[in-house]
Design a protein around this motif. Structure first.
Motif, PDB file in Angstrom:
ATOM      1  N   GLY A 110      58.255  48.123 -52.376  1.00  0.00           N
ATOM      2  CA  GLY A 110      58.232  47.809 -53.800  1.00  0.00           C
ATOM      3  C   GLY A 110      59.602  47.280 -54.169  1.00  0.00           C
ATOM      4  N   SER A 111      59.665  46.448 -55.222  1.00  0.00           N
ATOM      5  CA  SER A 111      60.995  45.953 -55.590  1.00  0.00           C
ATOM      6  C   SER A 111      61.810  47.079 -56.214  1.00  0.00           C
ATOM      7  N   ASN A 112      61.145  48.156 -56.610  1.00  0.00           N
ATOM      8  CA  ASN A 112      61.903  49.324 -57.074  1.00  0.00           C
ATOM      9  C   ASN A 112      62.873  49.837 -56.017  1.00  0.00           C
ATOM     10  N   PHE A 137      64.068  47.406 -68.287  1.00  0.00           N
ATOM     11  CA  PHE A 137      63.206  48.181 -67.384  1.00  0.00           C
ATOM     12  C   PHE A 137      63.889  49.523 -67.079  1.00  0.00           C
ATOM     13  N   TYR A 140      66.265  51.173 -63.872  1.00  0.00           N
ATOM     14  CA  TYR A 140      67.710  51.002 -63.640  1.00  0.00           C
ATOM     15  C   TYR A 140      68.462  52.260 -64.078  1.00  0.00           C
ATOM     16  N   ASN A 184      60.446  43.985 -68.917  1.00  0.00           N
ATOM     17  CA  ASN A 184      59.353  44.933 -69.173  1.00  0.00           C
ATOM     18  C   ASN A 184      60.011  46.165 -69.783  1.00  0.00           C
ATOM     19  N   ASP A 211      66.224  40.891 -61.964  1.00  0.00           N
ATOM     20  CA  ASP A 211      64.858  41.334 -61.670  1.00  0.00           C
ATOM     21  C   ASP A 211      63.869  40.272 -62.164  1.00  0.00           C
ATOM     22  N   ALA A 213      60.447  40.194 -61.609  1.00  0.00           N
ATOM     23  CA  ALA A 213      59.102  40.701 -61.302  1.00  0.00           C
ATOM     24  C   ALA A 213      57.999  39.825 -61.897  1.00  0.00           C
ATOM     25  N   TYR A 214      58.313  39.165 -63.012  1.00  0.00           N
ATOM     26  CA  TYR A 214      57.285  38.355 -63.691  1.00  0.00           C
ATOM     27  C   TYR A 214      57.601  36.866 -63.619  1.00  0.00           C
ATOM     28  N   THR A 239      58.688  40.795 -56.729  1.00  0.00           N
ATOM     29  CA  THR A 239      57.701  41.753 -56.237  1.00  0.00           C
ATOM     30  C   THR A 239      56.382  41.074 -55.892  1.00  0.00           C
ATOM     31  N   SER A 241      53.774  42.946 -56.500  1.00  0.00           N
ATOM     32  CA  SER A 241      52.909  43.862 -57.258  1.00  0.00           C
ATOM     33  C   SER A 241      52.173  43.204 -58.411  1.00  0.00           C
ATOM     34  N   LYS A 242      52.690  42.100 -58.949  1.00  0.00           N
ATOM     35  CA  LYS A 242      52.151  41.579 -60.197  1.00  0.00           C
ATOM     36  C   LYS A 242      51.286  40.346 -59.925  1.00  0.00           C
ATOM     37  N   ARG A 250      53.061  48.495 -52.137  1.00  0.00           N
ATOM     38  CA  ARG A 250      54.497  48.668 -52.316  1.00  0.00           C
ATOM     39  C   ARG A 250      55.295  47.676 -51.484  1.00  0.00           C
ATOM     40  N   ILE A 251      55.450  46.484 -51.995  1.00  0.00           N
ATOM     41  CA  ILE A 251      56.308  45.516 -51.316  1.00  0.00           C
ATOM     42  C   ILE A 251      56.949  44.546 -52.319  1.00  0.00           C
TER      43      ILE A 251
HETATM   44  C1  LIG Z   1      56.506  46.013 -62.258  1.00  0.00           C
HETATM   45  C2  LIG Z   1      57.980  45.782 -62.228  1.00  0.00           C
HETATM   46  C3  LIG Z   1      58.667  45.791 -61.028  1.00  0.00           C
HETATM   47  C4  LIG Z   1      57.915  45.895 -59.734  1.00  0.00           C
HETATM   48  O1  LIG Z   1      58.044  47.091 -59.146  1.00  0.00           O
HETATM   49  P1  LIG Z   1      57.445  47.276 -57.668  1.00  0.00           P
HETATM   50  O2  LIG Z   1      58.253  48.417 -57.180  1.00  0.00           O
HETATM   51  O3  LIG Z   1      57.725  46.019 -56.912  1.00  0.00           O
HETATM   52  O4  LIG Z   1      55.997  47.546 -57.814  1.00  0.00           O
HETATM   53  C5  LIG Z   1      60.027  45.563 -61.041  1.00  0.00           C
HETATM   54  N1  LIG Z   1      60.675  45.302 -62.187  1.00  0.00           N
HETATM   55  C6  LIG Z   1      60.034  45.246 -63.363  1.00  0.00           C
HETATM   56  C7  LIG Z   1      60.784  44.889 -64.583  1.00  0.00           C
HETATM   57  C8  LIG Z   1      58.674  45.511 -63.416  1.00  0.00           C
HETATM   58  O5  LIG Z   1      58.037  45.494 -64.588  1.00  0.00           O
END
Ligand SMILES: *Cc1c(COP(=O)(O)O)cnc(C)c1O
Length: 381
Positions: A110-112, A137, A140, A184, A211, A213-214, A239, A241-242, A250-251
Motif C-alpha cells: 500500500g502507498s501507506n 490525509f 501523515y 483526501n 502523495d 493517490a488520486y 497507489t 488502490s484507487k 495493498r500495493i
Molecule cells: C487512499 C489513499 C492512499 C492509498 O493508500 P494505500 O495504502 O495505497 O491503499 C494514499 N493517500 C491518500 C491521500 C489516500 O486517500
C-alpha cells in the motif's frame, strides 16, 4: 487484572500493566478509523450483504481490472514461492511507463507503507519535525505519532493546502513535508504552477513527499515525475488502490531520485509486496480500458452528486478525486441514518469535522440508490 505473582517463577512481578512497558508515545496514538466493512454492517443490522453499498473508502466501484484478476488466477499455484523481493518485472514496467530508471522506484505494501518509509529514512525521533497542512490525509500525522516525531500542522485556506504557510513553518529541524494532491478527505488540489514554485522554494534539507493517490482523476496532472530531475529531495508516491481497484491487495509505489530511492530501499522489509499484488499491479498497469472506464464513471458520478448537493442547498467542496466532502450539519446523524438504509459513507467526525461527511463515487446504480435515500437522512434545519 494486574498480575503480581507467577507461581514457580521465583521473582515477584508487580507490573501494573503492559502499557508501562510500551513505548509511551503509543498512549496518545489515535488508531486510524477505516470505513465500515459491508459484512459488519449487514451482520449488525440483519441485512443481506448484497443489498449493502459502501461509499466509504474511495474504492473502485467497478472492481479490479479483469486483467489483474486473470493474472492472479494464473499465479495462484506459485504462492508457495516467496515473491521477487526486487519486483523486477513490475518495477521495469513502471519505469518504462514513467520514463525513469527501475532503481528510482520503490514498492510499498500500500502507498501507506511509503509514508512509513519516509519517517524511517529521514526523521530521528525527538529531534526532527514533519509538516503537513490541516485537513491533509490523516496518516501523515498518525505515523508521526508512531515514530515520535514532532508534527506541525499548518492552517488551511478554505480546505486547500496553504503552501506559503508550509514554507513559513520550515525550521532547521524540519526533515519532511507531506502534500496530498488531490487531497483526501477534502478533494481539493494544488494548482500545477503553485506546486512547481513551492518545490523551487523548499530548502535542500527537507524531503518533500508528494502523495498522488488520486493522480489518475486529474484532467491536467502536473509533470511531477519530470520535475524529479531538478529536485532530488522530491518523492512522488502513488497507489494501485484507487483507479486500478486493487485496495485489498495493498500495493503502491514511490518514484524519486536514485539516491533517495537507495535510502528508502534500506527501510523496507525484503518481501513487503506479495506475489499476487505484484502480478495484479503489472496487469492493471496496462489495462487502459479499465482505467478509462473508472475515470468516466467517476467524473459522471461526481457531477451528479455535486448537482444533488446543490439542489439540496448543501455546501460541498469541488473535488478532484473519486469522492466528495459535503456539509450536512450533523455527520454522525447522517452516517447512522444512511447505515440503517444499508448505505455506508464516511463521517468526518474523527477527522475533527463533525458537520461534514465524505461520499465515495459509486456505480450509476449505487448513485441512484444514494440519491433516493440521502435527502431523508438530513437532520432538520
Ligand atoms: C487512499 C489513499 C492512499 C492509498 O493508500 P494505500 O495504502 O495505497 O491503499 C494514499 N493517500 C491518500 C491521500 C489516500 O486517500
Amino acid at each position: 487484572m494486574p498480575w503480581t505473582k507467577r507461581p514457580g517463577c521465583g521473582t515477584v512481578l508487580s507490573l501494573m500493566s503492559m502499557w508501562d512497558l510500551a513505548n509511551q508515545n503509543l498512549r496518545s496514538l489515535i488508531p486510524y478509523e477505516p470505513g465500515k466493512p459491508v459484512d459488519d454492517v449487514a451482520r449488525e443490522l440483519g441485512l443481506d450483504p448484497k443489498t449493502v453499498i459502501k461509499l466509504a473508502s474511495n474504492e473502485n466501484p467497478l472492481g479490479p481490472s479483469p486483467k489483474a484478476i486473470a493474472a492472479m488466477r494464473e499465479a495462484l499455484a506459485g504462492c508457495h514461492i516467496y515473491p521477487d523481493g526486487g519486483a523486477f518485472h513490475l518495477r521495469n514496467a513502471l519505469a518504462a511507463k514513467l520514463g525513469v530508471d527501475r532503481t528510482q522506484i520503490i514498492l510499498g505494501n500500500g502507498s501507506n507503507e511509503i509514508i512509513q518509509f519516509a519517517y524511517s529514512a529521514f526523521a530521528t525521533p525527538g529531534r526532527h519535525r514533519a509538516i503537513a497542512s490541516k485537513w491533509a490525509f490523516v496518516v501523515y500525522k498518525l505515523m508521526a505519532q508512531l515514530f515520535n516525531v514532532d508534527f506541525i500542522e499548518t492552517p488551511d485556506r478554505e480546505f486547500h493546502h496553504d503552501l506559503d504557510a508550509i514554507l513559513a513553518a520550515i525550521t532547521p529541524d524540519t526533515r519532511l513535508i507531506f502534500l496530498a494532491n488531490p487531497n483526501n478527505p477534502t478533494g481539493t488540489r494544488i494548482p500545477n504552477a503553485d506546486l512547481k514554485a513551492f518545490l523551487e522554494a523548499v530548502p535542500d534539507h527537507v524531503a518533500v513527499f508528494l502523495d498522488e493517490a488520486y493522480q489518475e482523476f486529474l484532467l491536467d496532472p502536473p509533470d511531477t515525475i519530470g520535475w524529479l530531475q531538478h529536485h532530488p529531495n522530491l518523492t512522488v508516491f502513488r497507489t494501485f488502490s484507487k483507479a486500478q481497484g486493487l485496495a485489498g491487495l495493498r500495493i503502491g509505489y514511490a518514484v524519486t531520485s536514485p539516491e533517495t530511492a537507495e535510502i528508502l530501499q534500506r527501510t523496507r522489509q525484503p518481501f513487503n509486496v506479495n506475489l499476487l499484488a505484484q502480478v495484479a499491479a503489472l496487469a492493471a498497469l496496462h489495462d487502459e480500458d479499465h482505467i478509462n472506464a473508472t475515470r468516466h464513471i467517476t467524473l459522471e458520478g461526481r457531477a451528479r452528486l455535486a448537482s444533488l448537493f446543490d439542489r439540496l442547498g448543501l455546501r460541498h467542496l469541488e473535488s478532484h478525486g473519486n469522492f466528495i466532502m459535503v456539509h450536512v450539519r450533523d455527520a454522525d446523524h447522517v452516517f447512522q441514518s444512511l447505515l440503517r438504509r444499508g448505505i455506508i459513507i464516511r463521517s468526518l467526525k474523527s477527522y475533527g469535522l463533525p458537520e461534514w461527511v465524505r461520499v465515495s463515487i459509486g456505480t450509476p446504480a449505487e448513485m441512484d440508490r444514494f440519491e433516493a435515500e440521502f435527502p431523508a437522512t438530513l437532520p432538520p434545519a
